[in-house]
Design an enzyme around this catalytic site. Structure first.
Site, PDB file in Angstrom:
ATOM      1  N   ASP A 157     -14.437  47.144  19.640  1.00 49.39           N
ATOM      2  CA  ASP A 157     -14.408  45.950  20.469  1.00 49.39           C
ATOM      3  C   ASP A 157     -12.935  45.603  20.657  1.00 49.39           C
ATOM      4  O   ASP A 157     -12.055  46.314  20.163  1.00 49.39           O
ATOM      5  CB  ASP A 157     -15.205  44.807  19.812  1.00 49.39           C
ATOM      6  CG  ASP A 157     -15.885  43.946  20.876  1.00 49.39           C
ATOM      7  OD1 ASP A 157     -15.145  43.354  21.686  1.00 49.39           O
ATOM      8  OD2 ASP A 157     -17.121  43.881  20.903  1.00 49.39           O
ATOM      9  N   HIS A 229     -14.352  45.062  26.857  1.00 41.84           N
ATOM     10  CA  HIS A 229     -14.029  44.921  25.428  1.00 41.84           C
ATOM     11  C   HIS A 229     -13.011  45.989  25.014  1.00 41.84           C
ATOM     12  O   HIS A 229     -13.131  46.570  23.927  1.00 41.84           O
ATOM     13  CB  HIS A 229     -15.298  45.060  24.566  1.00 41.84           C
ATOM     14  CG  HIS A 229     -16.288  43.961  24.777  1.00 41.84           C
ATOM     15  ND1 HIS A 229     -16.190  42.738  24.155  1.00 41.84           N
ATOM     16  CD2 HIS A 229     -17.402  43.880  25.552  1.00 41.84           C
ATOM     17  CE1 HIS A 229     -17.198  41.962  24.521  1.00 41.84           C
ATOM     18  NE2 HIS A 229     -17.946  42.628  25.384  1.00 41.84           N
ATOM     19  N   GLU A 293     -20.866  42.166  29.149  1.00 45.31           N
ATOM     20  CA  GLU A 293     -19.762  41.208  29.309  1.00 45.31           C
ATOM     21  C   GLU A 293     -18.519  41.846  29.932  1.00 45.31           C
ATOM     22  O   GLU A 293     -17.407  41.604  29.480  1.00 45.31           O
ATOM     23  CB  GLU A 293     -19.395  40.608  27.942  1.00 45.31           C
ATOM     24  CG  GLU A 293     -20.544  39.889  27.276  1.00 45.31           C
ATOM     25  CD  GLU A 293     -20.165  39.271  25.934  1.00 45.31           C
ATOM     26  OE1 GLU A 293     -20.609  38.165  25.676  1.00 45.31           O
ATOM     27  OE2 GLU A 293     -19.431  39.912  25.164  1.00 45.31           O
TER      28      GLU A 293
HETATM   29  C1  ACM Z   1     -23.569  40.828  23.377  1.00 49.45           C
HETATM   30  O1  ACM Z   1     -23.887  39.893  22.624  1.00 49.45           O
HETATM   31  N1  ACM Z   1     -22.491  40.743  24.125  1.00 49.45           N
HETATM   32  C2  ACM Z   1     -24.362  42.046  23.469  1.00 49.45           C
END
Ligand code: ACM
Length: 530
Positions: A157, A229, A293
């Site tokens: 991440d 990310h 995201e």
């Molecule tokens: C997530 O909680 N972004 C999968």
């Protein structure tokens, strides 16, 4: 699953009983692993008679105990393993401790059992905070006790990359650590702890984790979360980004706009990483490629990426992202692995039909994925995000939001009754998520996971908890005590588990759910900094 033992006769199981039926190697091995305190020797099953019945499913079993001994009939190795776990549950809590005692009374029972769902998962975010190999091996042991069988490791991440790469060593040299971490992430300005944080698994560690898990009927599902990310990757390889700009490994929470480029060098990079992961882990049926995201702004702003998109005949960044994820899923298929994605990737369209969807933003989008013919693992924030607080009490330790109780988890139904039969048939299981922004160490992992993961285990094994769950859970806690799990007591945290007074407040569930709902309708939106 926590069984309902029927107590009506006594028998001893011990390591030194002289005779026993012959057990086929693999199944006997599984029984021995599940009953380490019996110290069964190779080729010796004591009085445990283990047989295979191919008519049963791989994970199904029959367990009979009584005056004639213990008989296990299993569909496969996993069934024998789970039968032995159930047998263990019939013994006193003390049998979960190491001791020199090798004989316990066994109540007489006849259990016929098989899981409702093949995917019974726990996810652990090892990127925001790193948990060393020993903690994963211990977690696998705990999963095995609860008949959980998928360990989803979120390996990268913005805040860290967590696995050695022999092809791209700067990933573990540069991307695996940060000099400090924000402690009040949604206050401005952020406060930092000035404590370096980092760590990574070597490929040898990963091989060991994979083998240890496999022996305990747990499949490791590695996640390389792309294309968003990406700060940690871009700290080592800025040329793989959409802008060429160098990022630092992120030292605060929330979503960064850092995004990988979708151009061929990125695909080549990621397929090499897949080769390294699969090569180390061994048999790897699933690889998670994220897709959540993603802030696509930098793709739209890049002339090179826009030109590439045009050359593919695609007209939006969302279509380009769908193309990119599909390209990766195809590469995984060539390597014998199925892709798993978060639900935004489904909403973005264009998935391979065999891609598994994890609907974290709610079961509504999960139902749409199921209706579109995708296998779905139920992963909704409510009630399966275990980084949320266990109660509304101000004593609860730091959490990202409020409140998901053990009762909420127990009441969950992964395949809701109001879905069509076809949609329900697409639900392959359920999985709890433990994101680790607010989980700095292994003691907190214990607190957050248990006993909520006990409820998850029962839901995923049986489809839903039966009456009497709370009473069964109370009895089960004695086993967790014996194993040494620092779970959350049902009455609330111990004094040393309580929230530190200076810790940040939580985001109300209503605000979180409203935002998640909004994201369901707008795949390009991002959530606010948490
Ligand atoms: C997530 O909680 N972004 C999968």
């Amino acid at each position: 699953m926590i069984p309902h033992p029927a107590l009506h006769s006594d028998l001893s199981v011990s390591c030194d009983l002289a005779t026993g039926a012959t057990v086929s190697g693999d199944l006997a091995d599984a029984v021995r692993l599940a009953l380490p305190m019996l110290d069964l020797r190779p080729g010796d099953s004591g009085e445990i008679d283990v047989r295979q019945d191919a008519a049963l499913g791989e994970e199904a079993y029959r367990l009979t105990t009584g005056s004639r001994g213990v008989e296990i009939v299993a569909g496969g190795r996993a069934g024998a393993f789970y039968a032995a776990q159930s047998l263990h549950q019939l013994l006193p809590d003390a049998s979960y401790r190491f001791s020199e005692q090798a004989s316990w009374p066994v109540p007489g029972v006849r259990i016929e059992d098989a899981p409702r769902f093949p995917w019974r998962g726990l996810h652990l975010d090892v990127a925001r905070h790193f948990f060393p190999k020993r903690e994963l091996l211990r977690l696998i042991d705990l999963m095995a006790v609860h008949k959980l069988n998928r360990l989803h490791l979120h390996l990268v991440d913005d805040q860290g990359w967590r696995v050695e790469s022999r092809a791209y060593p700067p990933l573990h040299e540069v991307s695996s650590h940060r000099p400090r971490t924000a402690v009040h992430a949604h206050d401005e300005p952020a406060e930092y702890d000035d404590v370096p944080h980092g760590g990574y698994y070597t490929l040898d560690d990963l091989a060991e984790i994979g083998a240890y898990a496999r022996a305990r009927c747990v499949t490791v599902v590695p996640e390389i979360d792309v294309p968003g990310h990406a700060s940690a990757i871009l700290a080592a390889y800025p040329s793989l980004g959409a802008t060429g700009e160098r990022y630092d490994v992120l030292d605060r929470w929330g979503i960064s706009p850092a995004i990988l480029s979708p151009l061929p060098p990125t695909v080549e990079f990621l397929t090499t990483i897949f080769d390294e992961l699969i090569g180390a882990l061994g048999e790897t049926p699933y690889v998670h490629i994220g897709g959540d995201e993603v802030v696509l702004d930098h793709w739209g702003a890049s002339a090179e990426i826009t030109a590439y998109r045009g050359s593919l005949g695609l007209s939006t960044s969302v279509e380009l992202q769908a193309w990119f994820l599909r390209r990766l899923a195809d590469a995984l298929a060539e390597r014998g692995a199925r892709a798993v994605v978060w639900d935004e990737a489904f909403v973005g369209g264009g998935l391979r039909q065999d891609t598994i969807v994890m609907p974290w933003r709610g079961m509504g989008v999960g139902r749409r994925a199921a209706a579109a013919g995708h296998d779905v693992v139920a992963t909704p924030v409510f009630p399966l995000y275990f980084d949320y607080a266990e109660s509304g009490s101000p004593d609860e330790p730091r959490a990202i939001g409020d409140t998901i109780t053990v009762e909420d988890v127990a009441a969950f139904r992964p395949a809701p009754g109001d879905w069509t039969d076809d949609e329900r048939a697409r639900v392959v299981g359920a999985q709890a998520q433990l994101w680790s922004e607010r989980v700095p160490d292994a003691r907190t992992v214990d607190y957050k996971l248990w006993p909520r993961a006990c409820a998850l285990a029962e839901v995923a094994w049986s489809g839903g908890t039966a009456d009497g769950f709370t009473g069964r859970l109370e009895r089960h806690l004695g086993r967790l005590d014996a194993i040494g799990v620092e779970y959350r007591p049902l009455a609330g945290p111990h004094p040393w588990q309580r929230r530190h007074p200076h810790r940040p407040s939580r985001i109300p569930m209503s605000e979180r759910m409203a935002h998640i709902e909004a994201m369901t309708h707008d795949p390009e939106s991002t959530r606010p900094s948490l």
